[in-house]
Enzyme design. Structure first.
Site, PDB file in Angstrom:
ATOM      1  N   GLY A  11       0.842  -1.203   0.000  1.00 40.50           N
ATOM      2  CA  GLY A  11       0.000   0.000   0.000  1.00 40.50           C
ATOM      3  C   GLY A  11       0.872   1.246   0.000  1.00 40.50           C
ATOM      4  O   GLY A  11       0.530   2.280  -0.582  1.00 40.50           O
ATOM      5  N   ASN A  12       2.033   1.139   0.647  1.00 42.12           N
ATOM      6  CA  ASN A  12       2.955   2.265   0.684  1.00 42.12           C
ATOM      7  C   ASN A  12       3.649   2.472  -0.653  1.00 42.12           C
ATOM      8  O   ASN A  12       4.109   3.577  -0.950  1.00 42.12           O
ATOM      9  CB  ASN A  12       3.996   2.064   1.783  1.00 42.12           C
ATOM     10  CG  ASN A  12       3.389   2.330   3.152  1.00 42.12           C
ATOM     11  OD1 ASN A  12       2.776   3.366   3.369  1.00 42.12           O
ATOM     12  ND2 ASN A  12       3.520   1.386   4.058  1.00 42.12           N
ATOM     13  N   LYS A 129      -0.054  -1.854  13.806  1.00 41.47           N
ATOM     14  CA  LYS A 129      -0.099  -1.638  12.350  1.00 41.47           C
ATOM     15  C   LYS A 129      -0.222  -0.150  12.020  1.00 41.47           C
ATOM     16  O   LYS A 129      -1.241   0.475  12.312  1.00 41.47           O
ATOM     17  CB  LYS A 129      -1.308  -2.418  11.805  1.00 41.47           C
ATOM     18  CG  LYS A 129      -1.662  -2.121  10.380  1.00 41.47           C
ATOM     19  CD  LYS A 129      -0.791  -2.880   9.424  1.00 41.47           C
ATOM     20  CE  LYS A 129      -1.021  -2.400   8.013  1.00 41.47           C
ATOM     21  NZ  LYS A 129       0.057  -2.725   7.121  1.00 41.47           N
ATOM     22  N   LYS A 208      -0.938  -7.320   5.343  1.00 46.14           N
ATOM     23  CA  LYS A 208      -1.199  -7.946   4.038  1.00 46.14           C
ATOM     24  C   LYS A 208      -0.134  -8.977   3.656  1.00 46.14           C
ATOM     25  O   LYS A 208      -0.405  -9.875   2.859  1.00 46.14           O
ATOM     26  CB  LYS A 208      -1.369  -6.900   2.943  1.00 46.14           C
ATOM     27  CG  LYS A 208      -0.123  -6.169   2.520  1.00 46.14           C
ATOM     28  CD  LYS A 208       0.467  -6.674   1.250  1.00 46.14           C
ATOM     29  CE  LYS A 208       1.715  -5.935   0.836  1.00 46.14           C
ATOM     30  NZ  LYS A 208       2.653  -5.467   1.824  1.00 46.14           N
ATOM     31  N   LYS A 270       7.195  -9.118   6.286  1.00 46.72           N
ATOM     32  CA  LYS A 270       7.506  -9.628   4.944  1.00 46.72           C
ATOM     33  C   LYS A 270       8.407 -10.861   5.057  1.00 46.72           C
ATOM     34  O   LYS A 270       8.180 -11.878   4.403  1.00 46.72           O
ATOM     35  CB  LYS A 270       8.200  -8.552   4.088  1.00 46.72           C
ATOM     36  CG  LYS A 270       7.310  -7.348   3.842  1.00 46.72           C
ATOM     37  CD  LYS A 270       7.968  -6.339   2.919  1.00 46.72           C
ATOM     38  CE  LYS A 270       7.297  -4.996   3.032  1.00 46.72           C
ATOM     39  NZ  LYS A 270       5.852  -4.990   2.845  1.00 46.72           N
TER      40      LYS A 270
HETATM   41  P1  ADP Z   1       4.524  -1.931   2.256  1.00 49.51           P
HETATM   42  O1  ADP Z   1       3.446  -0.934   2.106  1.00 49.51           O
HETATM   43  O2  ADP Z   1       5.152  -2.304   0.954  1.00 49.51           O
HETATM   44  O3  ADP Z   1       4.144  -3.129   3.098  1.00 49.51           O
HETATM   45  P2  ADP Z   1       6.194  -1.133   4.522  1.00 49.51           P
HETATM   46  O4  ADP Z   1       6.423   0.292   4.877  1.00 49.51           O
HETATM   47  O5  ADP Z   1       5.279  -1.917   5.393  1.00 49.51           O
HETATM   48  O6  ADP Z   1       5.719  -1.141   3.009  1.00 49.51           O
HETATM   49  O7  ADP Z   1       7.587  -1.919   4.450  1.00 49.51           O
HETATM   50  C1  ADP Z   1       8.657  -1.415   3.667  1.00 49.51           C
HETATM   51  C2  ADP Z   1       9.556  -0.539   4.525  1.00 49.51           C
HETATM   52  O8  ADP Z   1      10.261  -1.355   5.461  1.00 49.51           O
HETATM   53  C3  ADP Z   1      10.658   0.176   3.810  1.00 49.51           C
HETATM   54  O9  ADP Z   1      10.210   1.373   3.219  1.00 49.51           O
HETATM   55  C4  ADP Z   1      11.689   0.416   4.922  1.00 49.51           C
HETATM   56  O10 ADP Z   1      11.612   1.752   5.379  1.00 49.51           O
HETATM   57  C5  ADP Z   1      11.247  -0.507   6.043  1.00 49.51           C
HETATM   58  N1  ADP Z   1      12.301  -1.339   6.642  1.00 49.51           N
HETATM   59  C6  ADP Z   1      12.417  -1.568   7.972  1.00 49.51           C
HETATM   60  N2  ADP Z   1      13.430  -2.362   8.251  1.00 49.51           N
HETATM   61  C7  ADP Z   1      14.008  -2.676   7.057  1.00 49.51           C
HETATM   62  C8  ADP Z   1      15.111  -3.498   6.697  1.00 49.51           C
HETATM   63  N3  ADP Z   1      15.837  -4.155   7.600  1.00 49.51           N
HETATM   64  N4  ADP Z   1      15.411  -3.604   5.379  1.00 49.51           N
HETATM   65  C9  ADP Z   1      14.690  -2.943   4.453  1.00 49.51           C
HETATM   66  N5  ADP Z   1      13.623  -2.160   4.740  1.00 49.51           N
HETATM   67  C10 ADP Z   1      13.281  -2.018   6.029  1.00 49.51           C
HETATM   68 MG    MG Z   2       3.554  -3.098   5.147  1.00 51.64          MG
END
Ligand code: ADP
Ligand code: MG
Length: 307
Positions: A11-12, A129, A208, A270
């Site tokens: 979503g981001n 969340k 998600k 993830k």
């Molecule tokens: P999405 O909407 O795709 O789920 P999120 O914001 O939930 O996006 O997850 C992606 C984000 O995770 C990245 O933008 C980054 O800022 C963050 N992040 C936190 N820890 C890590 C890490 N160890 N490696 C890479 N990204 C990370």
């Molecule tokens: Mg996310």
């Protein structure tokens, strides 16, 4: 039979850093992953899932700005985001397929999806969340809702119980078998608990990534691809010595999760989703940037979690 690929879109990633999230921005951003997905539909049967963090938070704010109409609970707002984002993905995919193949014959459907959660899930007690926009740095205690400091800034947080099962898994399986490209489990799915012989919606937003891993497991997908706004999972993320990993063995992934190397509200789920999918029998799980979905499928980009 073509293998089943499940692509989870963040979503981001639909609203990129620094954008306010106009529909024009979201549609433009979407064409990047969706044009790749259109090409991949030649080699894979496809399921697309998507997040809704920014979008569901926007809807919640809109509710709170208007006292004249009754407020809607979070589960209804999640259902709304399945409609709005499902529509955007479906129409963008239709356009991209037409661009690619002319009058195309591909069948696309968006499935309103319920996801069962446990009413005793500890996630209901501690909201984790992040949703909605980045807030200004005013005193968080003055806000009428809980917040968390994320990599993006301060954001509102809501409860996020774990997905137990995808209620429409049989319908989705049938649609895939019939050749449909299926968009499902938007925003992690509409969270429901069992209520008598039926279901009842609850105030929460399911992650998600975890919902996508569950769906991938339950429909027998071969490849789970989680596309976000960074190139993969990194160690020392945002700090000196930052290193994006190309291959992440399961043992090391579990250890990094324990040590909090991957943030709990973003990269953590993830990596956890990837591990869960591989454990359930999935063949491949990759975390990549929305810009490099095709490369990640080819093994040339992203972080591949290894069994
Ligand atoms: P999405 O909407 O795709 O789920 P999120 O914001 O939930 O996006 O997850 C992606 C984000 O995770 C990245 O933008 C980054 O800022 C963050 N992040 C936190 N820890 C890590 C890490 N160890 N490696 C890479 N990204 C990370
Ligand atoms: Mg996310």
């Amino acid at each position: 039979m073509r293998p089943i690929l499940l692509v989870a879109l963040g979503g981001n990633a639909l609203i990129r850093k620094g954008q306010s999230g106009t529909i024009r921005e979201q549609l433009e951003n979407l064409s990047v992953p969706v044009s790749q997905i259109a090409r991949l539909s030649r080699t894979f049967r496809l399921i697309i899932t998507h997040g809704n963090g920014p979008q569901v938070g926007h809807l919640l704010l809109q509710q709170e700005c208007c006292a004249q109409v009754p407020r809607l609970p979070l589960e209804i707002l999640v259902a709304q985001t399945q409609g709005q984002i499902g529509y955007m993905i479906e129409s963008t995919l239709d356009n991209e397929l037409t661009r690619l193949e002319g009058q195309h014959q591909k069948l696309i459907v968006t499935v309103l999806s319920y996801v069962l959660v446990d009413e005793n899930d500890p996630g209901f007690l501690k909201p984790t969340k992040p949703i909605g926009p980045v807030l200004n740095e005013d005193d968080p205690a003055a806000r009428p809702y809980p917040t968390v400091k994320t990599e993006r800034g301060i954001r509102r947080v809501v409860a996020s119980p774990r997905p137990v099962t995808i209620i429409e898994k049989r319908e989705i399986k049938k649609l895939i078998a019939m050749g449909f490209i299926v968009i499902a489990c938007g925003g992690g799915g509409i969270p429901v608990i069992r209520h008598g012989r039926g279901f009842q919606g609850v105030d929460a937003v399911i992650d998600k990534d975890l919902a996508s891993a569950k769906l991938a497991e339950e429909v027998g997908a071969h490849l789970l691809l989680i596309a976000t706004d960074v190139e993969g999972a990194a160690i020392s993320y945002g700090a000196p010595g930052e290193e994006f990993l190309r291959r992440l063995p399961a043992d090391r992934a579990r250890e990094c999760l324990r040590k909090g190397v991957f943030s709990p509200g973003s990269m953590g789920p993830k990596v956890e989703a990837a591990l869960q999918f591989l454990k359930s029998g999935g063949s491949r799980a990759v975390i990549c940037s929305i810009d490099s979905i095709e490369k990640a499928v080819a093994g040339e980009a992203g972080t591949e979690i290894m069994k």
